[in-house]
Design a protein around this motif. Sequence first.
Motif, PDB file in Angstrom:
ATOM      1  N   THR A 113       0.847  -1.194   0.000  1.00  0.00           N
ATOM      2  CA  THR A 113       0.000   0.000   0.000  1.00  0.00           C
ATOM      3  C   THR A 113       0.881   1.242   0.000  1.00  0.00           C
ATOM      4  OG1 THR A 113      -1.941   1.021   1.029  1.00  0.00           O
ATOM      5  CG2 THR A 113      -0.231   0.196   2.525  1.00  0.00           C
ATOM      6  N   PHE A 114       0.362   2.321  -0.586  1.00  0.00           N
ATOM      7  CA  PHE A 114       1.164   3.526  -0.797  1.00  0.00           C
ATOM      8  C   PHE A 114       0.442   4.767  -0.300  1.00  0.00           C
ATOM      9  CE2 PHE A 114       2.719   0.410  -3.720  1.00  0.00           C
ATOM     10  CZ  PHE A 114       4.085   0.663  -3.851  1.00  0.00           C
ATOM     11  N   LEU A 115       1.237   5.713   0.157  1.00  0.00           N
ATOM     12  CA  LEU A 115       0.759   7.068   0.389  1.00  0.00           C
ATOM     13  C   LEU A 115       1.142   7.851  -0.862  1.00  0.00           C
ATOM     14  CD1 LEU A 115      -0.500   9.055   2.472  1.00  0.00           C
ATOM     15  CD2 LEU A 115       1.851   9.669   3.091  1.00  0.00           C
ATOM     16  N   ILE A 116       0.148   8.395  -1.567  1.00  0.00           N
ATOM     17  CA  ILE A 116       0.342   8.918  -2.920  1.00  0.00           C
ATOM     18  C   ILE A 116       0.229  10.439  -2.924  1.00  0.00           C
ATOM     19  CG2 ILE A 116      -0.476   8.813  -5.303  1.00  0.00           C
ATOM     20  CD1 ILE A 116      -1.760   6.071  -4.542  1.00  0.00           C
ATOM     21  N   TYR A 117       1.259  11.080  -3.477  1.00  0.00           N
ATOM     22  CA  TYR A 117       1.253  12.538  -3.637  1.00  0.00           C
ATOM     23  C   TYR A 117       0.381  12.886  -4.836  1.00  0.00           C
ATOM     24  CZ  TYR A 117       3.071  17.318  -4.121  1.00  0.00           C
ATOM     25  OH  TYR A 117       3.199  18.682  -4.206  1.00  0.00           O
ATOM     26  N   GLN A 118      -0.482  13.889  -4.667  1.00  0.00           N
ATOM     27  CA  GLN A 118      -1.507  14.161  -5.670  1.00  0.00           C
ATOM     28  C   GLN A 118      -1.044  15.136  -6.756  1.00  0.00           C
ATOM     29  OE1 GLN A 118      -4.801  12.476  -5.511  1.00  0.00           O
ATOM     30  NE2 GLN A 118      -3.178  11.335  -4.492  1.00  0.00           N
ATOM     31  N   GLU A 119       0.055  14.798  -7.402  1.00  0.00           N
ATOM     32  CA  GLU A 119       0.529  15.590  -8.531  1.00  0.00           C
ATOM     33  C   GLU A 119       1.365  14.697  -9.446  1.00  0.00           C
ATOM     34  OE1 GLU A 119       3.148  19.640  -9.507  1.00  0.00           O
ATOM     35  OE2 GLU A 119       2.753  19.053  -7.431  1.00  0.00           O
ATOM     36  N   VAL A 120       1.139  14.803 -10.730  1.00  0.00           N
ATOM     37  CA  VAL A 120       1.935  14.055 -11.707  1.00  0.00           C
ATOM     38  C   VAL A 120       3.242  14.809 -11.933  1.00  0.00           C
ATOM     39  CG1 VAL A 120       2.053  13.247 -14.081  1.00  0.00           C
ATOM     40  CG2 VAL A 120      -0.082  13.028 -12.797  1.00  0.00           C
ATOM     41  N   LEU A 121       4.364  14.091 -11.830  1.00  0.00           N
ATOM     42  CA  LEU A 121       5.686  14.705 -11.960  1.00  0.00           C
ATOM     43  C   LEU A 121       6.432  14.092 -13.137  1.00  0.00           C
ATOM     44  CD1 LEU A 121       6.720  14.636  -8.191  1.00  0.00           C
ATOM     45  CD2 LEU A 121       5.781  16.586  -9.465  1.00  0.00           C
ATOM     46  N   ARG A 122       7.267  14.911 -13.748  1.00  0.00           N
ATOM     47  CA  ARG A 122       8.116  14.435 -14.837  1.00  0.00           C
ATOM     48  C   ARG A 122       9.577  14.492 -14.386  1.00  0.00           C
ATOM     49  NH1 ARG A 122       7.905  13.454 -20.397  1.00  0.00           N
ATOM     50  NH2 ARG A 122       9.857  13.919 -21.506  1.00  0.00           N
ATOM     51  N   TYR A 132       8.941   9.219   7.517  1.00  0.00           N
ATOM     52  CA  TYR A 132       9.475  10.174   6.548  1.00  0.00           C
ATOM     53  C   TYR A 132       9.276  11.592   7.070  1.00  0.00           C
ATOM     54  CZ  TYR A 132       9.537   6.385   3.093  1.00  0.00           C
ATOM     55  OH  TYR A 132       9.785   5.197   2.414  1.00  0.00           O
ATOM     56  N   ARG A 133      10.268  12.445   6.813  1.00  0.00           N
ATOM     57  CA  ARG A 133      10.151  13.846   7.205  1.00  0.00           C
ATOM     58  C   ARG A 133      10.968  14.710   6.240  1.00  0.00           C
ATOM     59  NH1 ARG A 133      14.015  13.933  12.685  1.00  0.00           N
ATOM     60  NH2 ARG A 133      16.017  13.853  11.556  1.00  0.00           N
ATOM     61  N   ASN A 134      10.752  16.015   6.322  1.00  0.00           N
ATOM     62  CA  ASN A 134      11.506  16.986   5.496  1.00  0.00           C
ATOM     63  C   ASN A 134      11.489  16.602   4.025  1.00  0.00           C
ATOM     64  OD1 ASN A 134      12.169  18.435   7.836  1.00  0.00           O
ATOM     65  ND2 ASN A 134      14.028  17.246   8.163  1.00  0.00           N
ATOM     66  N   LEU A 135      10.299  16.414   3.479  1.00  0.00           N
ATOM     67  CA  LEU A 135      10.148  16.073   2.066  1.00  0.00           C
ATOM     68  C   LEU A 135      10.192  17.362   1.247  1.00  0.00           C
ATOM     69  CD1 LEU A 135       8.548  13.679   3.684  1.00  0.00           C
ATOM     70  CD2 LEU A 135       7.765  13.114   1.406  1.00  0.00           C
ATOM     71  N   MET A 136      11.230  17.477   0.439  1.00  0.00           N
ATOM     72  CA  MET A 136      11.466  18.697  -0.341  1.00  0.00           C
ATOM     73  C   MET A 136      11.551  18.352  -1.813  1.00  0.00           C
ATOM     74  SD  MET A 136      11.585  20.960   2.083  1.00  0.00           S
ATOM     75  CE  MET A 136      12.196  22.414   1.220  1.00  0.00           C
ATOM     76  N   LEU A 137      10.762  19.044  -2.627  1.00  0.00           N
ATOM     77  CA  LEU A 137      10.647  18.747  -4.049  1.00  0.00           C
ATOM     78  C   LEU A 137      11.061  19.947  -4.887  1.00  0.00           C
ATOM     79  CD1 LEU A 137       9.469  16.827  -6.338  1.00  0.00           C
ATOM     80  CD2 LEU A 137       7.333  18.090  -6.040  1.00  0.00           C
ATOM     81  N   LYS A 138      11.803  19.674  -5.956  1.00  0.00           N
ATOM     82  CA  LYS A 138      12.126  20.716  -6.946  1.00  0.00           C
ATOM     83  C   LYS A 138      11.797  20.163  -8.332  1.00  0.00           C
ATOM     84  CE  LYS A 138      16.463  21.816  -7.974  1.00  0.00           C
ATOM     85  NZ  LYS A 138      17.790  22.449  -7.900  1.00  0.00           N
ATOM     86  N   LYS A 139      10.875  20.817  -9.028  1.00  0.00           N
ATOM     87  CA  LYS A 139      10.537  20.405 -10.389  1.00  0.00           C
ATOM     88  C   LYS A 139      11.487  21.069 -11.369  1.00  0.00           C
ATOM     89  CE  LYS A 139       6.140  21.481  -9.716  1.00  0.00           C
ATOM     90  NZ  LYS A 139       4.677  21.655  -9.944  1.00  0.00           N
ATOM     91  N   MET A 140      11.897  20.299 -12.392  1.00  0.00           N
ATOM     92  CA  MET A 140      12.867  20.809 -13.361  1.00  0.00           C
ATOM     93  C   MET A 140      12.215  20.934 -14.732  1.00  0.00           C
ATOM     94  SD  MET A 140      16.373  18.837 -12.276  1.00  0.00           S
ATOM     95  CE  MET A 140      15.755  17.173 -12.330  1.00  0.00           C
TER      96      MET A 140
END
Length: 269
Positions: free
Chosen positions: A91-100, A261-269
């Motif tokens: 089972t997964f915890l799913i982030y609600q955004e499609v990423l490339r 999990y903690r400090n989840l940081m995302l950068k889209k390119m």
Amino acid sequence: MKGILGKYLLLELVALIMGLGYFGLKNFHAPESSSGTQTAKPSFEPNQDGFKSIFDGKTLEGWEGDPTYWSVKDGVIVGEITPETKLEANTFLIYQEVLRDFELKAEFRISENGNSGIQYRSERVEGVPFALRGYQADIDGKNTYTGQNYEERKRTTLAYRGQKTRINSQPDGMSIDDYEERNAWKGLNLESELGDRDELGTKIKKQDWNEMHLIIKGNVLKHYVNGILMSEVHDEDAKNRMMSGLLGMQVHVGPPMKVEYRNLMLKKM
């Protein structure tokens, strides 16, 4: 006359004060409270490096998962199996955004018997709630697989820890099951060694906090743990690779376990 003038000036002063108060209240927005009316939402503005937080430290806003297994405790995301909550499918915890193309930095801590991973460029599995199929940065409590690239429900192992690989397509007319052998993809071609698999494992702290850093750009997939490149995949398999998809965290079928999990940081390119 003097008394009438004084009353007039007093009324003007009261009207002016009331008008100022009205405009002040009109532009005031009360913060939301936990009881349900308005509450102040966390700021997700990018930092100087272009990374933004995708976890507010309090709620799972922006994420979707089974609350039997996922929760927030003491400012961290917790995935947990207990003796009372046996799991029949991952089972997964799913982030609600499609990423490339993106970079992700996340700290994780996992129990000794734990099995988890960070899923990316993945798709939902039809008929299975909160299930994903796609690339995974593997994480396990014994550090046997942590850092490798394992493709969930598809081509299995694409790079073991310590490997830089190139993935090629297999001949037409065969199923994915025909291409897999000993839980690894037959199209896995070793380009170079990044280091000894066991030695790299010693750089990962057991039952303590570590940082996973994913750099996903085009068909090149890099997994770093604690600043060390653990695996790198160049996916040339145009038939099976995914160039965009969902991000998620896994709780794997098995004995009672906990992953945080903690400090989840995302950068889209």
